[in-house]
Design a protein around this motif. Sequence first.
Motif, PDB file in Angstrom:
ATOM      1  N   LEU A   1      23.643  41.070  33.127  1.00  0.00           N
ATOM      2  CA  LEU A   1      23.408  39.290  33.355  1.00  0.00           C
ATOM      3  C   LEU A   1      24.820  39.564  33.278  1.00  0.00           C
ATOM      4  O   LEU A   1      25.204  39.113  34.706  1.00  0.00           O
ATOM      5  CB  LEU A   1      22.721  39.016  32.274  1.00  0.00           C
ATOM      6  N   MET A   2      26.116  40.051  32.621  1.00  0.00           N
ATOM      7  CA  MET A   2      27.164  39.355  32.664  1.00  0.00           C
ATOM      8  C   MET A   2      28.083  40.285  33.986  1.00  0.00           C
ATOM      9  O   MET A   2      28.780  39.917  34.990  1.00  0.00           O
ATOM     10  CB  MET A   2      28.098  40.123  31.377  1.00  0.00           C
ATOM     11  N   ASP A   3      27.569  41.611  34.419  1.00  0.00           N
ATOM     12  CA  ASP A   3      28.213  41.818  35.402  1.00  0.00           C
ATOM     13  C   ASP A   3      27.771  41.901  36.866  1.00  0.00           C
ATOM     14  O   ASP A   3      27.971  42.304  37.845  1.00  0.00           O
ATOM     15  CB  ASP A   3      27.445  43.614  35.359  1.00  0.00           C
ATOM     16  N   GLU A   4      26.451  41.700  36.638  1.00  0.00           N
ATOM     17  CA  GLU A   4      26.190  40.076  37.732  1.00  0.00           C
ATOM     18  C   GLU A   4      26.445  38.839  38.033  1.00  0.00           C
ATOM     19  O   GLU A   4      27.045  39.174  39.171  1.00  0.00           O
ATOM     20  CB  GLU A   4      24.087  40.091  37.785  1.00  0.00           C
ATOM     21  N   HIS A   5      27.146  38.895  37.065  1.00  0.00           N
ATOM     22  CA  HIS A   5      27.737  37.375  37.502  1.00  0.00           C
ATOM     23  C   HIS A   5      29.574  37.937  38.295  1.00  0.00           C
ATOM     24  O   HIS A   5      29.750  37.191  38.539  1.00  0.00           O
ATOM     25  CB  HIS A   5      27.907  36.555  36.002  1.00  0.00           C
ATOM     26  N   VAL A   6      29.730  39.166  37.285  1.00  0.00           N
ATOM     27  CA  VAL A   6      30.662  38.917  37.871  1.00  0.00           C
ATOM     28  C   VAL A   6      31.143  39.904  39.194  1.00  0.00           C
ATOM     29  O   VAL A   6      31.433  39.309  39.791  1.00  0.00           O
ATOM     30  CB  VAL A   6      32.081  40.772  36.990  1.00  0.00           C
ATOM     31  N   ASP A   7      29.711  40.087  39.733  1.00  0.00           N
ATOM     32  CA  ASP A   7      29.785  40.734  40.600  1.00  0.00           C
ATOM     33  C   ASP A   7      28.866  40.303  42.104  1.00  0.00           C
ATOM     34  O   ASP A   7      29.669  39.417  43.303  1.00  0.00           O
ATOM     35  CB  ASP A   7      27.972  42.129  40.990  1.00  0.00           C
ATOM     36  N   LYS A   8      28.763  38.782  41.697  1.00  0.00           N
ATOM     37  CA  LYS A   8      28.902  37.509  42.036  1.00  0.00           C
ATOM     38  C   LYS A   8      30.176  36.615  42.525  1.00  0.00           C
ATOM     39  O   LYS A   8      29.690  35.466  42.673  1.00  0.00           O
ATOM     40  CB  LYS A   8      27.486  36.998  42.025  1.00  0.00           C
ATOM     41  N   GLY A   9      30.690  36.873  41.303  1.00  0.00           N
ATOM     42  CA  GLY A   9      31.955  36.196  41.121  1.00  0.00           C
ATOM     43  C   GLY A   9      32.806  35.286  42.522  1.00  0.00           C
ATOM     44  O   GLY A   9      32.409  36.195  43.536  1.00  0.00           O
ATOM     45  N   GLN A  10      33.224  34.850  42.305  1.00  0.00           N
ATOM     46  CA  GLN A  10      34.702  33.449  43.308  1.00  0.00           C
ATOM     47  C   GLN A  10      35.088  34.564  44.266  1.00  0.00           C
ATOM     48  O   GLN A  10      36.043  35.784  43.103  1.00  0.00           O
ATOM     49  CB  GLN A  10      34.861  32.561  43.347  1.00  0.00           C
ATOM     50  N   ASP A  11      36.003  34.493  45.458  1.00  0.00           N
ATOM     51  CA  ASP A  11      37.148  35.280  45.234  1.00  0.00           C
ATOM     52  C   ASP A  11      38.219  34.942  45.316  1.00  0.00           C
ATOM     53  O   ASP A  11      38.731  33.232  44.804  1.00  0.00           O
ATOM     54  CB  ASP A  11      37.406  35.170  47.481  1.00  0.00           C
ATOM     55  N   PRO A  12      38.786  35.510  44.559  1.00  0.00           N
ATOM     56  CA  PRO A  12      40.072  35.439  43.373  1.00  0.00           C
ATOM     57  C   PRO A  12      41.318  34.610  44.235  1.00  0.00           C
ATOM     58  O   PRO A  12      42.391  33.417  43.761  1.00  0.00           O
ATOM     59  CB  PRO A  12      41.170  36.518  43.306  1.00  0.00           C
ATOM     60  N   ILE A  13      41.098  34.028  45.652  1.00  0.00           N
ATOM     61  CA  ILE A  13      42.058  33.929  45.781  1.00  0.00           C
ATOM     62  C   ILE A  13      42.280  32.052  46.131  1.00  0.00           C
ATOM     63  O   ILE A  13      42.691  31.386  45.878  1.00  0.00           O
ATOM     64  CB  ILE A  13      42.025  33.883  47.752  1.00  0.00           C
ATOM     65  N   LEU A  14      41.122  31.741  45.438  1.00  0.00           N
ATOM     66  CA  LEU A  14      40.780  30.392  44.881  1.00  0.00           C
ATOM     67  C   LEU A  14      41.504  30.615  43.366  1.00  0.00           C
ATOM     68  O   LEU A  14      42.046  29.539  43.633  1.00  0.00           O
ATOM     69  CB  LEU A  14      39.139  29.959  44.377  1.00  0.00           C
ATOM     70  N   MET A  15      41.916  31.613  43.042  1.00  0.00           N
ATOM     71  CA  MET A  15      42.234  31.428  41.541  1.00  0.00           C
ATOM     72  C   MET A  15      44.349  30.650  42.461  1.00  0.00           C
ATOM     73  O   MET A  15      45.248  30.510  41.480  1.00  0.00           O
ATOM     74  CB  MET A  15      42.524  32.369  40.694  1.00  0.00           C
ATOM     75  N   ALA A  16      44.567  31.851  42.814  1.00  0.00           N
ATOM     76  CA  ALA A  16      45.814  31.789  43.886  1.00  0.00           C
ATOM     77  C   ALA A  16      45.928  30.586  44.384  1.00  0.00           C
ATOM     78  O   ALA A  16      47.221  30.530  44.140  1.00  0.00           O
ATOM     79  CB  ALA A  16      45.941  32.921  44.530  1.00  0.00           C
ATOM     80  N   LYS A  17      45.131  30.129  45.039  1.00  0.00           N
ATOM     81  CA  LYS A  17      45.725  28.656  45.351  1.00  0.00           C
ATOM     82  C   LYS A  17      45.821  27.392  43.855  1.00  0.00           C
ATOM     83  O   LYS A  17      46.681  26.604  44.366  1.00  0.00           O
ATOM     84  CB  LYS A  17      44.318  28.444  46.758  1.00  0.00           C
ATOM     85  N   LYS A  18      45.018  27.350  43.354  1.00  0.00           N
ATOM     86  CA  LYS A  18      44.906  27.490  42.195  1.00  0.00           C
ATOM     87  C   LYS A  18      46.487  26.673  41.564  1.00  0.00           C
ATOM     88  O   LYS A  18      47.027  25.322  41.612  1.00  0.00           O
ATOM     89  CB  LYS A  18      44.241  26.570  41.270  1.00  0.00           C
ATOM     90  N   VAL A  19      47.021  28.646  41.097  1.00  0.00           N
ATOM     91  CA  VAL A  19      48.032  28.084  39.863  1.00  0.00           C
ATOM     92  C   VAL A  19      48.772  28.301  41.210  1.00  0.00           C
ATOM     93  O   VAL A  19      49.611  26.873  41.069  1.00  0.00           O
ATOM     94  CB  VAL A  19      48.579  29.822  40.509  1.00  0.00           C
ATOM     95  N   TYR A  20      49.144  28.228  42.641  1.00  0.00           N
ATOM     96  CA  TYR A  20      50.276  27.526  43.414  1.00  0.00           C
ATOM     97  C   TYR A  20      49.811  26.474  43.226  1.00  0.00           C
ATOM     98  O   TYR A  20      51.869  25.438  43.458  1.00  0.00           O
ATOM     99  CB  TYR A  20      49.592  27.897  44.932  1.00  0.00           C
TER     100      TYR A  20
END
Length: 268
Positions: free
Chosen positions: A205-224
């Motif tokens: 289940l955990m691996d499935e959540h990561v595979d369906k996770g969001q694009d890391p660019i969203l984190m980059a934009k938030k950090v900026y």
Amino acid sequence: MSKQVVLITGASSGIGKSIGMFLVEKGYLVYGTSRNPKENEIDGIKFLKLDVTQPESIALAVQELIKKEGQIDYLINNAGMGITGPLEETPDHEIKKVFDTNYFGALQVIKAVLPHMRSKQSGFIINITSIAGYMGLPFRGIYSATKGALELTTEAYRMELKTFNIKMTNIAPGDFATNIAAGRYHAPVIAGSPYEKKYKETLALMDEHVDKGQDPILMAKKVYAVMQEKNPTIHYKVGDWLQKFSIALKHILPDKWYEKMLMKHYKM
């Protein structure tokens, strides 16, 4: 005017790499770290050799950066590792290893940059934690503990640093499509263990959540976006609506109700 200098730990892949590349595009001078950099510069990110579990390695990398650029304006503590397993069956040395990386490593890097930032009377430290750090998750208890510890330590540090005009905050991601699942330590599924069935199901289940996770660019934009704030708040969360809402529910629901909700989610 010289470019502002950003130091990002664990910048060779995943969220750290996305943050670094995005900040390069925004005009920052970005230095990333890796235990064994393959090149001196990748996608505009200049690399330094740094192992967050080795204080000498941290000190040398910070000294090298200050010698090269004369400043460190931002530190983004991103280096980390995942760990899964039944708490009873997770080897002690693996528990220590993940704490050394996710918690003590971050503290050591902070200690290394603070004298420089204090001398400049300015600086901004962003700790990348996790939504998992807001709750004890089954078979991820150690990971939750490392990130929760960093969240609370940041709260204390912020108050201690205000006199020196140094800012600090947490940004907690939820599930993102990165290689963290492949790189984390998995306690083995032991045949005949009382945890065998539930642990195996939860891993999938955990691996499935990561595979369906969001694009890391969203984190980059938030950090900026957070870097632009003059008076940042203490905690930020980045993830899907349900993950962020689960934190709010923890403050609202009775403990046992919340526990039942988590167990239902993980099909336990």
